[in-house]
Scaffold this motif. Structure first.
Motif, PDB file in Angstrom:
ATOM      1  N   ARG A   6      -2.014   7.603   7.554  1.00 37.68           N
ATOM      2  CA  ARG A   6      -1.292   6.793   6.581  1.00 37.68           C
ATOM      3  C   ARG A   6      -1.822   5.362   6.509  1.00 37.68           C
ATOM      4  NH1 ARG A   6       3.528   8.617   9.080  1.00 37.68           N
ATOM      5  NH2 ARG A   6       3.979   6.445   9.594  1.00 37.68           N
ATOM      6  N   ILE A   7      -2.602   4.984   7.518  1.00 38.07           N
ATOM      7  CA  ILE A   7      -3.100   3.610   7.547  1.00 38.07           C
ATOM      8  C   ILE A   7      -4.322   3.510   6.647  1.00 38.07           C
ATOM      9  CG2 ILE A   7      -3.956   1.757   9.008  1.00 38.07           C
ATOM     10  CD1 ILE A   7      -2.517   3.015  11.311  1.00 38.07           C
ATOM     11  N   SER A   8      -4.284   2.616   5.698  1.00 47.67           N
ATOM     12  CA  SER A   8      -5.364   2.505   4.725  1.00 47.67           C
ATOM     13  C   SER A   8      -6.614   1.911   5.360  1.00 47.67           C
ATOM     14  CB  SER A   8      -4.934   1.620   3.546  1.00 47.67           C
ATOM     15  OG  SER A   8      -4.822   0.283   3.988  1.00 47.67           O
ATOM     16  N   ASP A   9      -7.761   2.065   4.670  1.00 46.59           N
ATOM     17  CA  ASP A   9      -9.007   1.504   5.159  1.00 46.59           C
ATOM     18  C   ASP A   9      -8.928  -0.006   5.277  1.00 46.59           C
ATOM     19  OD1 ASP A   9     -10.142   3.983   5.304  1.00 46.59           O
ATOM     20  OD2 ASP A   9     -11.068   3.886   3.311  1.00 46.59           O
ATOM     21  N   THR A  10      -8.194  -0.644   4.355  1.00 44.02           N
ATOM     22  CA  THR A  10      -8.053  -2.098   4.411  1.00 44.02           C
ATOM     23  C   THR A  10      -7.309  -2.522   5.665  1.00 44.02           C
ATOM     24  OG1 THR A  10      -7.955  -2.136   2.006  1.00 44.02           O
ATOM     25  CG2 THR A  10      -7.270  -4.130   3.148  1.00 44.02           C
ATOM     26  N   PHE A  11      -6.269  -1.755   6.024  1.00 45.83           N
ATOM     27  CA  PHE A  11      -5.522  -2.095   7.230  1.00 45.83           C
ATOM     28  C   PHE A  11      -6.411  -1.930   8.460  1.00 45.83           C
ATOM     29  CE2 PHE A  11      -2.824  -1.019  10.846  1.00 45.83           C
ATOM     30  CZ  PHE A  11      -1.968  -2.095  10.846  1.00 45.83           C
ATOM     31  N   LYS A  12      -7.233  -0.876   8.482  1.00 40.81           N
ATOM     32  CA  LYS A  12      -8.132  -0.667   9.613  1.00 40.81           C
ATOM     33  C   LYS A  12      -9.122  -1.826   9.731  1.00 40.81           C
ATOM     34  CE  LYS A  12      -7.915   4.393   9.540  1.00 40.81           C
ATOM     35  NZ  LYS A  12      -8.664   5.643   9.266  1.00 40.81           N
ATOM     36  N   GLU A  13      -9.598  -2.306   8.578  1.00 41.90           N
ATOM     37  CA  GLU A  13     -10.506  -3.452   8.588  1.00 41.90           C
ATOM     38  C   GLU A  13      -9.783  -4.691   9.103  1.00 41.90           C
ATOM     39  OE1 GLU A  13     -13.094  -6.215   5.479  1.00 41.90           O
ATOM     40  OE2 GLU A  13     -12.153  -4.370   4.780  1.00 41.90           O
ATOM     41  N   SER A  83       2.776   0.931  -0.830  1.00 35.68           N
ATOM     42  CA  SER A  83       2.269   2.170  -0.249  1.00 35.68           C
ATOM     43  C   SER A  83       2.147   2.142   1.266  1.00 35.68           C
ATOM     44  CB  SER A  83       0.887   2.490  -0.846  1.00 35.68           C
ATOM     45  OG  SER A  83      -0.019   1.430  -0.601  1.00 35.68           O
ATOM     46  N   GLY A  84       2.598   1.083   1.897  1.00 29.96           N
ATOM     47  CA  GLY A  84       2.481   0.978   3.341  1.00 29.96           C
ATOM     48  C   GLY A  84       3.782   1.253   4.060  1.00 29.96           C
ATOM     49  N   GLU A  85       3.916   0.646   5.219  1.00 30.87           N
ATOM     50  CA  GLU A  85       5.061   0.898   6.081  1.00 30.87           C
ATOM     51  C   GLU A  85       6.373   0.415   5.476  1.00 30.87           C
ATOM     52  OE1 GLU A  85       6.201   2.651   9.776  1.00 30.87           O
ATOM     53  OE2 GLU A  85       4.423   2.742   8.499  1.00 30.87           O
ATOM     54  N   LEU A  86       6.300  -0.553   4.547  1.00 29.85           N
ATOM     55  CA  LEU A  86       7.511  -1.112   3.950  1.00 29.85           C
ATOM     56  C   LEU A  86       7.914  -0.407   2.658  1.00 29.85           C
ATOM     57  CD1 LEU A  86       6.771  -4.929   4.434  1.00 29.85           C
ATOM     58  CD2 LEU A  86       7.937  -3.360   5.989  1.00 29.85           C
ATOM     59  N   MET A 127       9.644 -20.350  14.043  1.00 25.64           N
ATOM     60  CA  MET A 127      10.048 -19.139  13.307  1.00 25.64           C
ATOM     61  C   MET A 127       8.900 -18.160  13.083  1.00 25.64           C
ATOM     62  SD  MET A 127      12.516 -20.471  10.264  1.00 25.64           S
ATOM     63  CE  MET A 127      14.140 -21.153  10.537  1.00 25.64           C
ATOM     64  N   ALA A 128       7.667 -18.674  12.969  1.00 26.65           N
ATOM     65  CA  ALA A 128       6.573 -17.851  12.439  1.00 26.65           C
ATOM     66  C   ALA A 128       5.719 -17.223  13.534  1.00 26.65           C
ATOM     67  CB  ALA A 128       5.699 -18.702  11.535  1.00 26.65           C
ATOM     68  N   THR A 129       5.130 -16.070  13.195  1.00 32.15           N
ATOM     69  CA  THR A 129       4.179 -15.371  14.063  1.00 32.15           C
ATOM     70  C   THR A 129       2.806 -15.421  13.418  1.00 32.15           C
ATOM     71  OG1 THR A 129       5.843 -13.843  14.949  1.00 32.15           O
ATOM     72  CG2 THR A 129       3.552 -13.123  15.048  1.00 32.15           C
ATOM     73  N   ASP A 130       1.778 -15.716  14.212  1.00 30.36           N
ATOM     74  CA  ASP A 130       0.419 -15.749  13.697  1.00 30.36           C
ATOM     75  C   ASP A 130      -0.157 -14.339  13.692  1.00 30.36           C
ATOM     76  OD1 ASP A 130      -2.663 -16.027  14.013  1.00 30.36           O
ATOM     77  OD2 ASP A 130      -2.007 -17.997  13.339  1.00 30.36           O
ATOM     78  N   ILE A 131      -0.391 -13.790  12.497  1.00 29.73           N
ATOM     79  CA  ILE A 131      -0.864 -12.412  12.370  1.00 29.73           C
ATOM     80  C   ILE A 131      -2.224 -12.232  13.032  1.00 29.73           C
ATOM     81  CG2 ILE A 131      -1.569 -10.606  10.751  1.00 29.73           C
ATOM     82  CD1 ILE A 131       0.416 -11.681   8.764  1.00 29.73           C
ATOM     83  N   LYS A 150       0.861  -1.289  16.231  1.00 25.37           N
ATOM     84  CA  LYS A 150       0.066  -2.193  15.399  1.00 25.37           C
ATOM     85  C   LYS A 150       0.665  -2.286  13.995  1.00 25.37           C
ATOM     86  CE  LYS A 150      -4.100  -0.981  17.988  1.00 25.37           C
ATOM     87  NZ  LYS A 150      -5.448  -0.370  17.962  1.00 25.37           N
ATOM     88  N   VAL A 151       1.096  -1.141  13.466  1.00 24.05           N
ATOM     89  CA  VAL A 151       1.733  -1.127  12.151  1.00 24.05           C
ATOM     90  C   VAL A 151       3.038  -1.920  12.199  1.00 24.05           C
ATOM     91  CG1 VAL A 151       2.716   0.336  10.353  1.00 24.05           C
ATOM     92  CG2 VAL A 151       0.683   1.095  11.590  1.00 24.05           C
ATOM     93  N   PHE A 152       3.840  -1.699  13.235  1.00 24.49           N
ATOM     94  CA  PHE A 152       5.117  -2.388  13.404  1.00 24.49           C
ATOM     95  C   PHE A 152       4.914  -3.898  13.488  1.00 24.49           C
ATOM     96  CE2 PHE A 152       8.068  -4.275  16.561  1.00 24.49           C
ATOM     97  CZ  PHE A 152       9.267  -4.149  15.876  1.00 24.49           C
ATOM     98  N   LEU A 153       3.944  -4.330  14.307  1.00 25.94           N
ATOM     99  CA  LEU A 153       3.726  -5.760  14.493  1.00 25.94           C
ATOM    100  C   LEU A 153       3.179  -6.400  13.219  1.00 25.94           C
ATOM    101  CD1 LEU A 153       3.844  -8.161  16.408  1.00 25.94           C
ATOM    102  CD2 LEU A 153       1.542  -7.578  17.203  1.00 25.94           C
ATOM    103  N   THR A 154       2.308  -5.669  12.501  1.00 23.60           N
ATOM    104  CA  THR A 154       1.781  -6.201  11.239  1.00 23.60           C
ATOM    105  C   THR A 154       2.898  -6.375  10.217  1.00 23.60           C
ATOM    106  OG1 THR A 154      -0.364  -5.147  11.588  1.00 23.60           O
ATOM    107  CG2 THR A 154       0.176  -5.787   9.340  1.00 23.60           C
ATOM    108  N   ALA A 155       3.730  -5.337  10.049  1.00 21.27           N
ATOM    109  CA  ALA A 155       4.838  -5.421   9.094  1.00 21.27           C
ATOM    110  C   ALA A 155       5.793  -6.542   9.483  1.00 21.27           C
ATOM    111  CB  ALA A 155       5.580  -4.085   9.035  1.00 21.27           C
ATOM    112  N   LEU A 156       6.086  -6.649  10.766  1.00 23.66           N
ATOM    113  CA  LEU A 156       6.973  -7.701  11.266  1.00 23.66           C
ATOM    114  C   LEU A 156       6.401  -9.076  10.958  1.00 23.66           C
ATOM    115  CD1 LEU A 156       8.629  -7.755  14.787  1.00 23.66           C
ATOM    116  CD2 LEU A 156       7.427  -9.753  13.960  1.00 23.66           C
ATOM    117  N   ALA A 157       5.099  -9.263  11.248  1.00 26.13           N
ATOM    118  CA  ALA A 157       4.475 -10.573  11.051  1.00 26.13           C
ATOM    119  C   ALA A 157       4.388 -10.937   9.575  1.00 26.13           C
ATOM    120  CB  ALA A 157       3.081 -10.586  11.683  1.00 26.13           C
TER     121      ALA A 157
END
Length: 383
Positions: A6-13, A83-86, A127-131, A150-157
């Motif tokens: 489900r993880i797109s090529d862009t996310f992998k990059e 189309s992602g986790e959200l 408040m902010a997280t550095d992606i 990794k998906v969870f932390l990306t969506a969270l950030a």
């Protein structure tokens, strides 16, 4: 369908370059700190305040180049929403509520120490997280952490940064000019019409309109980087077409390396020239610095884990099958890496007090290094 598929090529990059991008940011920060505290320090700091076409070089970086960074964040958020986790509310609720916890608790800690004082404006800093840095640490851990983390932390950030952008727009806006703001919103409406009604798929008209919207937003008093996020949501994206055909995807792909290896390093060089004076230790013990450090190192993991646990306990969502609560704790610790967004907000929180900005940046750097080190050490021991 397995999570990996489900993880797109862009996310992998995005994940793959996190390690390199994080290393570049660290090198730029160390270089900036070293020069600022050397005999060249005064000249180095003066360089960033050199006027260029009506703005200082620092302002061009923080107001113009960082708008491109926010554009990339907006494009990433748009893709996650479509189309992602959200894209699925059940999946989105966990990182969404975790992000809210990671915002509310750190801000409450800072306000608890600074409420009613001149430094209460710094409540937005932790408040902010550095992606880039958070994902860089996960990249260093490799297969020691589950893909879903990794998906969870990306969506969270990403949600975290979106909330930070809202905070900037609402609480860090001075001298609002309504005509210019209405003009910027009118351009945004026109861009949306180009997308939704006229079905314009070429990127150039959106980029030209985005530049005009940025100028009007700059003149309005609302921070100009907000234009980057608005532009992202005006650019066409369709989950039904192939990724390569989506204007949103093409722009995200084109911006990824320039943002990672040019814009963010320039931001680090321009904003981490922190002069470490004789009283640096006492500055770290001030209520503002303590609020920032405790907010990031303690408040972030506490808020993320607490709100995640409450969401699961109430049956609103569930943990992905390959994630355990110990992984959520590790993600919460890494959430304390503030850096880019925290430094950005520190500049806005104390525009007339360079000493407070300097002390805030020192607290951010110390807390971010501590959170990154603790998060890496903790997750490296998990299986």
């Amino acid at each position: 369908m397995p999570t990996e598929q489900r993880i797109s090529d862009t996310f992998k990059e995005f994940i793959a370059s996190g390690k390199a991008g994080g290393i570049v940011l660290i090198l730029c920060t160390v270089t900036s700190l070293a020069i600022a505290n050397s005999p060249l320090g005064a000249s180095y700091l003066a360089l960033w305040h050199f006027p260029l076409a009506g703005l200082s070089i620092e302002h061009w970086i923080n107001d113009a180049l960082m708008a491109v960074f926010f554009l990339l964040i907006g494009l990433e958020l748009e893709r996650e929403l479509y189309s992602g986790e959200l894209s699925d509310l059940k999946n989105a609720l966990l990182p969404m509520l975790a992000a809210i916890g990671g915002i509310v608790v750190p801000a409450a800690i800072h306000l608890g120490l600074n409420g009613g004082t001149p430094t209460q404006a710094g409540a937005g800093i932790p408040m902010a997280t550095d992606i880039a840095f958070a994902l860089g640490v996960l990249a260093l851990l490799g297969n020691k952490v589950p893909v879903s983390l990794k998906v969870f932390l990306t969506a969270l950030a990403v949600i975290d940064d979106l909330c930070a952008i809202v905070v900037i727009g609402v609480f860090y806006t001075a001298n609002l000019s309504v005509p210019y703001l209405l003009g910027a919103l009118a351009v945004f409406a026109g861009l949306l019409a180009m997308n939704r009604l006229m079905r314009v798929m070429a990127l150039l008209p959106y980029l030209v309109g985005g530049a005009l919207m940025w100028f009007l937003m700059l003149k309005s008093g609302v921070h100009a980087t907000i234009a980057g996020v608005l532009l992202a949501f005006a650019i066409p994206y369709s989950a039904r077409q192939d990724d390569a055909e989506s204007p949103s995807h093409r722009l995200e792909h084109a911006l990824h390396k320039p943002v990672t290896f040019l814009i963010l390093p320039l931001f680090a060089l321009a904003n981490t020239g922190i002069v470490i004076g004789a009283g640096w230790a006492s500055e770290l013990l001030s209520s503002n610095s303590l609020g920032i450090m405790l907010g990031l190192v303690v408040g972030k993991p506490l808020g993320i884990v607490l709100f995640s646990f409450m969401a699961v306990a109430l049956g609103l969502c569930r943990l992905p099958s390959d994630i355990r609560w110990r992984h959520v704790v590790g993600a919460g610790i890494l959430g304390g890496i503030g850096f880019t967004m925290s430094i950005f907000i520190a500049n806005l929180a104390f525009p007339a007090d360079p000493a407070a900005v300097n002390a805030s940046k020192m607290a951010i750097l110390l807390a971010s290094v501590l959170a990154g080190g603790l998060g890496y050490a903790y997750l490296s021991r998990q299986r």
